[in-house]
Scaffold this active site. Structure first.
Site, PDB file in Angstrom:
ATOM      1  N   LYS A 155       0.853  -1.194   0.000  1.00 42.11           N
ATOM      2  CA  LYS A 155       0.000   0.000   0.000  1.00 42.11           C
ATOM      3  C   LYS A 155       0.882   1.235   0.000  1.00 42.11           C
ATOM      4  O   LYS A 155       1.984   1.140   0.546  1.00 42.11           O
ATOM      5  CB  LYS A 155      -0.959   0.019   1.190  1.00 42.11           C
ATOM      6  N   TYR A 188      -4.429   4.282   6.143  1.00 37.74           N
ATOM      7  CA  TYR A 188      -4.977   3.358   7.154  1.00 37.74           C
ATOM      8  C   TYR A 188      -6.320   3.866   7.678  1.00 37.74           C
ATOM      9  O   TYR A 188      -7.243   3.083   7.918  1.00 37.74           O
ATOM     10  CB  TYR A 188      -3.997   3.184   8.318  1.00 37.74           C
TER      11      TYR A 188
END
Ligand code: NAD
Length: 372
Positions: free
Chosen positions: A138, A223
């Site tokens: 990510k 996140y």
């Protein structure tokens, strides 16, 4: 020097020291799922032998369904070191120029791309063209358009594209999701996600727009974005955002230092999040419903994750996230296992569309509609 790794490690160690009780709950990492396994093993080559690649490799030693068998690196000395440490044969070692040759290597099933964000797009597409499954860190890309091109390339090559969303397998996170789905929290009203750390070395790639794609949102704010989605179980339909910058020398044009953003969801629920590169002690999720609440703190560090709900402490086992993630990825690739929260390229494109919208909202000061 402060780095994300140092920060996450410190967080893990200090929380571990403060809360010895959960240690007995550490899952057996040697065979973490406690089941004999005689199915196919996912043979993985790691691209990018940096700090997170190193962590993944170490965690993979405890995997039962996945194994590190190859490396791709631009640094010959690191390749030698890894070959010795992990018994990697010469024929499974590549550099950034020749890794397309992996196409004719029958001993590698998947390549895990763990390089700076801005390189993921081209590298994943090359992996797909070599006919290997792609696992990507990510943020999967630096914008939604690039992300979609990666999804399309993997589809065209008939390979899977999975993203390192390790929290999607974390037991306390999954328990909150289970409780929310079971209606234990009632109608969801609000989510708060706080994600940040103080970044060090001003010359690192994370502060380089070309390689990072942005600033804190790309690295740590993602996140809260992804968490807002799996904690509420809804997709945001609008976003507002405000950026603040205290150090324009360190955080240049296009590299965000701190962004606060707010989401609206179809049910009427709302979220309020903070992403920053200039504050420590920020790793907290809070979910509020009509009947109860759930709080995770730390919520996304390497662990132990800790949390409580209105019913009491969460005491699900503590796991090594990367070990579980890699075994689960093997099951997804070989057996089409469906994770509770998706980890595929399409899931990552949704986060990237939201990131594009956050940047637009911060720049224009306007409420931006999100269409996923
Ligand atoms: P890092 O700087 O420690 O490692 C990056 C690696 O890429 C190094 O080995 C470096 O040599 C290599 N590299 C190849 N080409 C490069 C180039 N042109 N410039 C700079 N480095 C180059 O970074 P990291 O912390 O390992 O992060 C790598 C990726 O992993 C990022 O996408 C990051 O977001 C992701 N990450 C994910 C997690 C997680 O918990 N899922 C944690 C940390 C990092």
């Amino acid at each position: 020097m402060n780095s994300r790794r140092d920060f996450l490690q410190k967080l893990g160690i200090s929380t571990l020291a403060l809360h010895l009780a959960p240690v007995s709950g550490w899952a057996n990492t040697k065979n973490h799922d406690n089941q004999a396994y005689d199915g196919p093993v996912l043979r993985v080559a790691i691209m990018g032998l940096g700090s997170y690649g190193t962590r993944v490799a170490e965690a993979m030693q405890a995997c039962t369904k996945a194994k590190l068998v190859g490396v791709i690196s631009g640094t010959p000395s690191k390749i030698k070191e890894w070959q010795t440490k992990y018994s990697i044969p010469e024929k499974n070692c590549y550099n950034y120029n020749n890794f397309d040759d992996i196409k004719s290597n029958p001993d590698i099933d998947a390549v895990y791309v763990i390089t700076p964000n801005g390189l993921h797009h081209d590298q994943v597409i090359r992996v797909a063209k070599a006919g290997k499954h792609a696992i990507c860190e990510k943020p999967m890309a630096v914008n939604a358009m690039e992300g979609q091109e990666m999804v399309d390339a993997c589809k065209k090559a008939n390979v899977k594209l999975l993203v390192g969303y390790r929290m999607h397998f974390e037991p306390k996170t999954l328990e909150v999701i289970r409780m929310r789905k079971a209606g234990d929290l009632g109608k969801i009203l609000f989510f708060q996600g706080l994600c940040g750390f103080t970044i060090g070395d001003p010359t690192q790639w994370r502060l380089n727009k070309q390689l990072a794609g942005g600033g804190s949102i790309m690295d740590i704010g993602i996140y809260a974005i992804n968490g807002a989605r799996y904690m509420t179980g809804e997709e945001p339909v609008w976003v507002t955002a405000q950026e603040t910058k205290t150090d324009p020398v360190k955080f240049k044009e296009g590299v965000d230092e701190t962004i606060q953003f707010q989401f609206g969801f179809p049910s009427g629920a709302a979220a309020s999040c903070l992403s920053t590169y200039t504050m420590n002690n920020l790793d907290r999720f809070f979910l509020n419903g009509e009947k109860g609440f759930a709080e995770l703190q730390p919520s996304t560090g390497y662990g132990p994750i800790m949390g409580r709900t209105n019913k009491g402490e969460l005491n699900q086992p503590v796991t090594v996230h990367q070990t579980v993630q890699m075994d689960e990825m093997a099951a997804i690739i070989f057996h089409n296992k469906q994770p509770v929260v998706p980890i595929d390229g399409e899931e990552a494109v949704k986060d990237l569309k939201i990131i594009d919208a956050i940047y637009l909202a911060a720049k224009t000061g306007k409420k931006v509609e999100i269409r996923l």
